[in-house]
Design an enzyme around this catalytic site. Sequence first.
Site, PDB file in Angstrom:
ATOM      1  N   LYS A   1       0.842  -1.203   0.000  1.00 43.35           N
ATOM      2  CA  LYS A   1       0.000   0.000   0.000  1.00 43.35           C
ATOM      3  C   LYS A   1       0.880   1.256   0.000  1.00 43.35           C
ATOM      4  O   LYS A   1       0.623   2.213  -0.744  1.00 43.35           O
ATOM      5  CB  LYS A   1      -0.927   0.000   1.221  1.00 43.35           C
ATOM      6  CG  LYS A   1      -2.044  -1.038   1.087  1.00 43.35           C
ATOM      7  CD  LYS A   1      -2.773  -1.331   2.390  1.00 43.35           C
ATOM      8  CE  LYS A   1      -3.777  -2.478   2.176  1.00 43.35           C
ATOM      9  NZ  LYS A   1      -4.431  -2.928   3.402  1.00 43.35           N
TER      10      LYS A   1
ATOM     11  N   GLN B   1      -4.420  -1.386   9.687  1.00 39.59           N
ATOM     12  CA  GLN B   1      -4.401  -2.738   9.111  1.00 39.59           C
ATOM     13  C   GLN B   1      -4.996  -3.746  10.095  1.00 39.59           C
ATOM     14  O   GLN B   1      -4.599  -3.802  11.259  1.00 39.59           O
ATOM     15  CB  GLN B   1      -2.944  -3.119   8.755  1.00 39.59           C
ATOM     16  CG  GLN B   1      -2.812  -4.441   8.040  1.00 39.59           C
ATOM     17  CD  GLN B   1      -3.439  -4.444   6.646  1.00 39.59           C
ATOM     18  OE1 GLN B   1      -3.310  -3.489   5.888  1.00 39.59           O
ATOM     19  NE2 GLN B   1      -4.129  -5.514   6.313  1.00 39.59           N
TER      20      GLN B   1
ATOM     21  N   ASP C   1     -10.898   2.895   4.300  1.00 42.94           N
ATOM     22  CA  ASP C   1     -11.329   1.493   4.242  1.00 42.94           C
ATOM     23  C   ASP C   1     -12.846   1.383   4.195  1.00 42.94           C
ATOM     24  O   ASP C   1     -13.385   0.314   3.903  1.00 42.94           O
ATOM     25  CB  ASP C   1     -10.828   0.737   5.489  1.00 42.94           C
ATOM     26  CG  ASP C   1      -9.618  -0.132   5.184  1.00 42.94           C
ATOM     27  OD1 ASP C   1      -9.415  -0.461   3.997  1.00 42.94           O
ATOM     28  OD2 ASP C   1      -8.892  -0.481   6.131  1.00 42.94           O
TER      29      ASP C   1
END
Length: 309
Positions: free
Chosen positions: A53, A97, A120
């Site tokens: 990422k 994460q 997200d």
Amino acid sequence: MPAQILNGTLVGEALKQDVAARAAKLIAQGLQPGLAVVIVGDNAASKVYVGSKVKACQALGLHSEKHELPASTTTDELLALVQSLNARNEIDGILVQLPLPPQIETRRILEAIDPLKDVDGFHAINVGRLSQGEDALTPCTPTGVIALLDHYQIPIAGQHAVVIGRSDIVGKPQAMLLLHRHATVTICHSRTKDLPAVARTADILVAAIGRTAMVTGDYVKEGAVVIDVGINNLTSPDEARRVFPDAEIPQRLEGIAKRGYTLIGDVEPRSVIEKAGWFTPVPGGVGPLTIAMLMQNTLKAAVMRRGKA
Ligand code: NDP
């Protein structure tokens, strides 16, 4: 005729190029979109995801930063970091994460992220907005699946979409996104009765289960579009010979010999390729779209919050 491939690598690259071009315009106006990625602990897979990422951001000209915290981090310590990132104007996206270590209250962390920076799409505000069909930051993987279908001009409206899996990360938002595009949607899970029979009614079948090669040709209607979201490690050479098409077996066995595993989804390629009209390979299907969508969400968050079109 064997199924045609939905090439996520190719589509992901095209989407990233588009992000890079739009980011360059924003940067010229003095706005560099920025993503902060937070990782807690030493989960090897998470480290790989976070690394890719950050690299993708760098390649597209976005600002990115990685915050690595020890596995012993408390909920309060992580909340403090999230709040400091919320307060920084140059950070447009915050990604924590998952999974987090067990002592951390994951929901509290996700709810602490500023919804406008929630790239997200897991914050309750964004989940609610998605459910209402309002403009929102939506979860990257299911949004990527829609982008893939659109790229190949696969019709969604009026089609029967069957989503296997009801997680908050993939299954539920996938069903919602397909519904908003006017598909007739069925959501399946571990208690669904006669899953193969339900799956065989799908024009678009999405597998987001986390079970190696569970979806066989028996689940697939002739000509259906099969989207394989699953990412699993296959370690057995015998199993590899059984589930992959002949042409792929040598390279798969080589992978197992070298690394100890080869990547496989929730779909059994060998039997499904013979039935489906379209399918996504693993790797190279849905995976690359997830990162491309994260980049797109970061850009969108920057524009939404800092107000430059
Ligand atoms: P979860 O484990 O959170 O959810 C799995 C879902 O599958 C659950 O709803 C579960 O049902 C259902 N399920 C499990 N076993 C069966 C079964 N035997 N029959 C029917 N349904 C079943 O997984 P995620 O949604 O987070 O991820 C799914 C897969 O997608 C994983 O392989 C993951 O690695 C992958 N993934 C890939 C991404 C990418 O970028 N390509 C991104 C995110 C995930 P129930 O609710 O009843 O337990």
